[in-house]
Design a protein around this motif. Structure first.
Motif, short mmCIF file in Angstrom:
data_model
loop_
_atom_site.label_atom_id
_atom_site.label_comp_id
_atom_site.label_asym_id
_atom_site.label_seq_id
_atom_site.Cartn_x
_atom_site.Cartn_y
_atom_site.Cartn_z
N ASP A 718 26.91 -68.11 53.97
CA ASP A 718 27.29 -67.48 52.54
C ASP A 718 27.08 -66.22 52.64
N LYS A 719 27.91 -65.11 52.55
CA LYS A 719 27.80 -63.79 52.44
C LYS A 719 26.91 -63.22 51.35
N ASP A 720 26.51 -63.95 50.44
CA ASP A 720 25.41 -63.51 49.31
C ASP A 720 24.10 -63.54 50.04
N THR A 721 23.15 -63.31 49.19
CA THR A 721 21.92 -63.12 49.73
C THR A 721 20.78 -63.95 48.43
N GLY A 722 19.77 -64.21 49.26
CA GLY A 722 18.82 -65.00 48.11
C GLY A 722 19.17 -66.24 48.00
N MET A 723 18.76 -66.78 46.74
CA MET A 723 19.37 -68.04 46.41
C MET A 723 20.81 -68.46 46.54
N ASN A 724 21.60 -67.06 46.27
CA ASN A 724 22.90 -67.30 46.27
C ASN A 724 23.52 -67.82 47.73
N ALA A 725 22.61 -67.42 48.64
CA ALA A 725 22.98 -67.74 50.09
C ALA A 725 22.54 -69.07 50.54
N VAL A 726 21.58 -69.77 49.71
CA VAL A 726 20.88 -71.10 50.25
C VAL A 726 21.89 -72.18 50.07
N ILE A 727 22.20 -72.69 51.19
CA ILE A 727 23.26 -73.78 51.07
C ILE A 727 22.77 -75.36 51.39
N ALA A 728 23.45 -76.12 50.38
CA ALA A 728 23.00 -77.37 50.66
C ALA A 728 24.24 -78.34 50.79
N TYR A 729 24.22 -79.32 51.66
CA TYR A 729 25.06 -80.18 52.22
C TYR A 729 25.09 -81.67 51.49
N SER A 730 26.15 -82.13 51.22
CA SER A 730 26.32 -83.58 50.67
C SER A 730 27.62 -84.17 50.72
N ILE A 731 27.40 -85.68 51.04
CA ILE A 731 28.58 -86.25 51.29
C ILE A 731 29.13 -86.71 49.96
N ILE A 732 30.24 -86.12 49.41
CA ILE A 732 30.57 -86.85 47.90
C ILE A 732 31.81 -87.78 47.91
#
Length: 898
Positions: A718-732
């Motif tokens: 994610d090009k953003d920083t901080g919380m904006n760049a914290v990534i979560a993965y999930s199977i939907i």
């Protein structure tokens, strides 16, 4: 001998046979241009030429030559072949060639200019022309008559002509004007007539011509003249020639009227009354008679004499000056002298009847013993001068005057003669006693000295006087007076020490020391101002700073030297004028502004505050951006910094600008400040999935894979920083024989096998993975399809690819990923903007630390995988970190049992 004789005589016989002299006459106007044909010698001499009507082949070529080079040659050009004579470039001026009375003759055959006589109108140009060859030789005398044209205007020899006419000149008197007009032209082109522009009704002109043709103007008197009425006439005399058109010349003609004795002396009065005191001394002037004669010079000379009717006794008593008419006393008056004298005086002029005036002289007899005036001074007196102070009160006594009559038989009166605030009154009850006193206060500044006379006279008319001088003494009754009560000055700041400000001036009407003025500063004057007590020069000893103090106001005093001293006060105001001695000053040397990215263009980023201590134009400040002016702009007046375009933190996270402030002085001063703009991240970028690269890729999973083994991973950034760049993965979304056999780590994106695979679990598994950030206010996400093929081998790739191309029928599960970092947007909503910005900054720093830790962690994982590869790991799948997409191959991967 015969041969020699023939040789000697032969040439002379030939010359005598063929040579002969010929004379030709031509005429032309003066002033012609070059190239005008005067005449053809060959044609006029009837000589055969090659161009004639009957040319002869054996006939020689004729040659024409001027015999000599003289004065006339410069005016003509002779063609040597044709014999044609033309005018040259030198213009012929008849008046310059043929000057009257200066005829020139021909000498030695030379060409010259000739004028036959002084009065002749002929003007000849003489030329000698030789015709060759020898058999046609001849000497031709060419005479060219120059005709006159009217190219000269009449001109008087003097610009002013004076003529005198006696005032008794009879009508038709003719007076020759001695300076007639001259005209170089001749004949009718010369002067023909004269006229006056203004004849005043008493003059006219006539012209007489003598035998030689000269015309002389005559002035003719047409009316009566009177010098006493008008002694001069000024007009213009105009001369006109007879050319076409006529030319004129003029001169000023002044006609003076000369005087003749046509007036006699006259007295303005017929009688003159004079009074003479009997005690008058010899030579006393009695009277003067004066007669007037309107003539001039000797015609107006007047002499005075007594008439025969005046008795000899009166002639002896009074002397008459025959030139001036003054009558003086020539004998002493005694008791026997008559009291009345009638003097008949004659005013004599040349050739005139005398004018008569009567002078009546009355002699007043005087007493032998006149009255006496005895003064007794009350005020201070010295040598006949009384001294009074100017502050003395009204009715101050000056002196007593006693009037005495020696004969004691005449009544004597007394009065005061002269101007001034004084009064002479009888001092009762005494007779002949008079008191001299003041009538008002004296003012030394108005008048310092009075001179009055005490006059006594009796009934017989005898007068006697006593002169009294009153000197007013000055007192210190005047204060000094400033020329200005308010003295307004100005001086530029940063002046040199001891700079001159002004020179004070106060006057004191008192005299002496009482009028001497000294100058002092008031108690409210600052110590660095100095005032010379004698000259009144005001200076400042130090440099003044307008920014420290702009206005000064204090008092000054002018004190005289009287006792007690008197003083006056004036106010001095000094305005310190501004100089551009202060640079603009920013409130801070460094300015920092936090701006969220995607901030709208020309929105207000911040305000740059700057001041200048100077005033007016010197204090006017203009702001400009030294660098980055293509992106940022600043409002010169308000100091508002704006961006021309929307800013993107992902392109550039901060900007450093230099702002220059320039004032309006001459020369201008400037200063600079550093501006740092930090862009705060906004969640404007969804996560970007780097692996798998395509929804059509797949991975082979062996049925023998143990539970808990990692199968593959989903990798996103994610090009953003901080919380904006914290990534979560999930199977939907899941699809397959037993899709719940696989799970994904919400933090790392690693997909692992949860349960052992059975025989009936073979087939294609499709997992829909959601990659989501934790941005505020709205998290962004991306999705990717992970395809897993459970089988021992891949025997039919085309079949698998056909399954992948079919649209999967997957139901989406709305399940939020569970990660340890919880969003804080609920708290941020209730906070103000500034705490939010601070929190975002802290989160950004924490995110950087988190990313750094994750990087270290991934590096360690990679080290472990390298170690596993050494233990027969056939396929290497990156779990985290950046993937070189160009290096990956699209092929099924096998995972061996670990």
């Amino acid at each position: 001998h015969l041969l020699l004789f023939l040789l000697f005589v032969g040439p002379f016989n030939c010359f005598a046979s063929y040579s002969r002299a010929t004379e030709l006459f031509y005429s032309l106007n003066e002033g012609l241009p070059a190239g005008v044909l005067i005449g053809s010698l060959a044609r006029d001499l009837r000589l055969p030429t090659a161009s004639g009507q009957h040319p002869v082949a054996s006939q020689p070529q004729l040659s024409f030559t001027l015999a000599s080079r003289g004065l006339g040659d410069q005016y003509v050009q002779l063609d040597n072949r044709s014999g044609e004579l033309h005018t040259s470039a030198v213009e012929i001026d008849r008046e310059a060639l043929c000057v009257e009375s200066s005829g020139v003759t021909v000498l030695g055959g030379e060409a010259a200019v000739s004028s036959s006589s002084p009065s002749s109108e002929s003007c000849l140009l003489l030329l000698d022309v030789l015709v060759l060859p020898q058999e046609y030789f001849r000497l031709v005398k060419v005479k060219i008559a120059i005709r006159d044209v009217n190219d000269n205007a009449p001109r008087f020899p003097v610009p002013h002509i004076h003529l005198s006419v006696p005032e008794n000149a009879p009508v038709n008197t003719r007076l020759a004007i001695e300076h007639p007009a001259l005209d170089p032209d001749v004949g009718t082109n010369g002067v023909q007539t004269y006229r006056l522009r203004d004849n005043y009704g008493v003059f006219t002109l006539d012209v007489e011509e003598n035998e030689s043709g000269e015309r002389t103007p005559y002035l003719i008197v047409m009316g009566a003249l009177d010098r006493e009425t008008r002694e001069e006439y000024v007009t213009v005399i105009v001369a006109e020639d007879g050319g076409t058109p006529p030319l004129v010349g003029s001169a000023t003609l002044t006609i003076g009227i000369s005087d003749i004795n046509d007036n006699c002396p006259q007295f303005s009065d017929s009688q003159l009354n004079v009074t003479l005191y009997g005690n008058s001394s010899l030579g006393t002037h009695v009277a003067t008679v004066h007669a007037v004669d309107m003539d001039l010079g000797s015609n107006a000379q007047i002499t005075y004499s007594y008439s025969q009717k005046v008795p000899q006794s009166s002639r002896d008593l009074f002397h008459l000056d025959e030139s001036t008419g003054a009558i003086t006393l020539s004998s002493k008056v005694d008791g026997d002298t008559p009291r009345l004298h009638r003097l008949i005086i004659l005013g004599n002029g040349p050739g005139c009847i005398p004018a008569v005036i009567t002078v009546l002289v009355t002699i007043i007899k005087v007493m032998t013993r006149p009255p006496e005036i005895v003064p007794r001074f009350i005020a201070n007196e010295a040598e006949g001068v009384v001294y009074l102070k100017e502050l003395e009160p009204i009715n101050t006594p000056i002196a007593f005057f006693t009037i005495k009559d020696p004969d004691e038989k005449y009544k004597v009166n007394c009065y005061l003669d002269g101007d001034g605030p004084f009064r002479l009154s009888p001092y009762k009850p005494y007779n002949n006693e008079y008191l001299l006193e003041t009538t008002k206060s004296l003012d030394y500044e108005t008048q310092q000295l009075y001179e009055i006379s005490v006059v006594a006279w009796n009934s017989e008319g005898f007068h006697v006087s006593k002169i009294v001088k009153v000197q007013v003494l000055d007192d210190n009754d005047n204060s000094p007076v400033f020329s200005q009560q308010l003295i307004e000055l100005s001086i530029e700041e940063n002046n040199v020490p001891n700079a001159f400000l002004t020179k004070l001036h106060a006057t004191d009407a008192d005299s002496g020391e009482r009028g001497q003025v000294s100058y002092f500063l008031g108690p409210d004057a600052p110590s660095y101002f100095s005032l010379d007590r004698t000259t009144g020069v005001l200076t400042v000893s130090t440099q003044l700073d307008r920014e420290e103090k702009e206005k000064y106001r204090y008092t000054v005093k002018a004190v005289d030297s009287g006792f007690p001293p008197r003083e006056s006060i004036a106010t001095v105001t000094i305005t310190v004028l501004d100089k551009n001695d202060n640079s603009p000053r920013f409130i801070n040397k460094d300015f920092s502004f936090f701006v969220p990215e995607n901030f709208p263009g020309f929105g207000e980023i911040g305000v740059i505050s700057v001041t200048d201590a100077d005033a007016g134009q010197n204090g006017w400040v203009a702001l400009s951006v030294l660098n980055g002016s293509d992106i940022f702009v600043i409002d010169t007046g308000k100091g508002v910094l704006r961006a021309k375009v929307s800013l993107d933190r992902e392109q550039q996270s901060s900007y450093v600008l230099w702002i220059e402030a320039v004032d309006g002085g001459d020369p201008p001063l400037s200063s600079t400040a550093k501006i740092t703009i930090l862009l705060l991240d906004i969640n404007d970028n969804p996560p970007l999935v780097l692996f798998p690269q395509s929804n059509m890729s797949y991975l082979l999973v062996l049925p023998s894979t143990l539970p808990g083994s990692p199968i593959t991973e989903v990798y996103a950034v994610d090009k953003d920083t901080g919380m904006n760049a914290v990534i979560a993965y999930s199977i939907i979304g899941r699809r397959g024989p037993r899709p719940e056999s696989f799970r994904i780590d919400p933090k790392t994106g690693n997909i692992t096998l949860e349960e052992s695979l059975m025989q009936n679990d073979y087939g294609l598994y499709r997992l829909l993975v959601k990659v989501s950030d934790h941005g505020y206010p709205e998290p962004l996400h991306s999705t990717v399809m992970v395809n897993l093929f459970v089988n021992d081998t891949v025997s039919n790739e085309s079949y698998i690819e056909s399954l992948l191309r079919k649209e999967p029928d997957i139901s989406v599960e709305e399940k939020q990923p569970q990660i340890s970092i919880e969003p804080t947007h609920k708290k941020m909503e209730s906070a103000s903007c500034m705490p939010t910005l601070v929190a975002l900054s802290i989160i950004s720093l924490g995110s950087i630390a988190l990313v750094t830790g994750m990087g270290i962690y991934i590096c360690l994982r990679k080290g472990k995988k390298h170690h596993r590869a050494d233990e027969n790991l056939e396929v290497q799948i990156p779990l985290n970190g950046r993937i070189n997409l160009h290096m990956l191959e699209k092929k099924p991967m096998e995972i061996s049992n670990i």
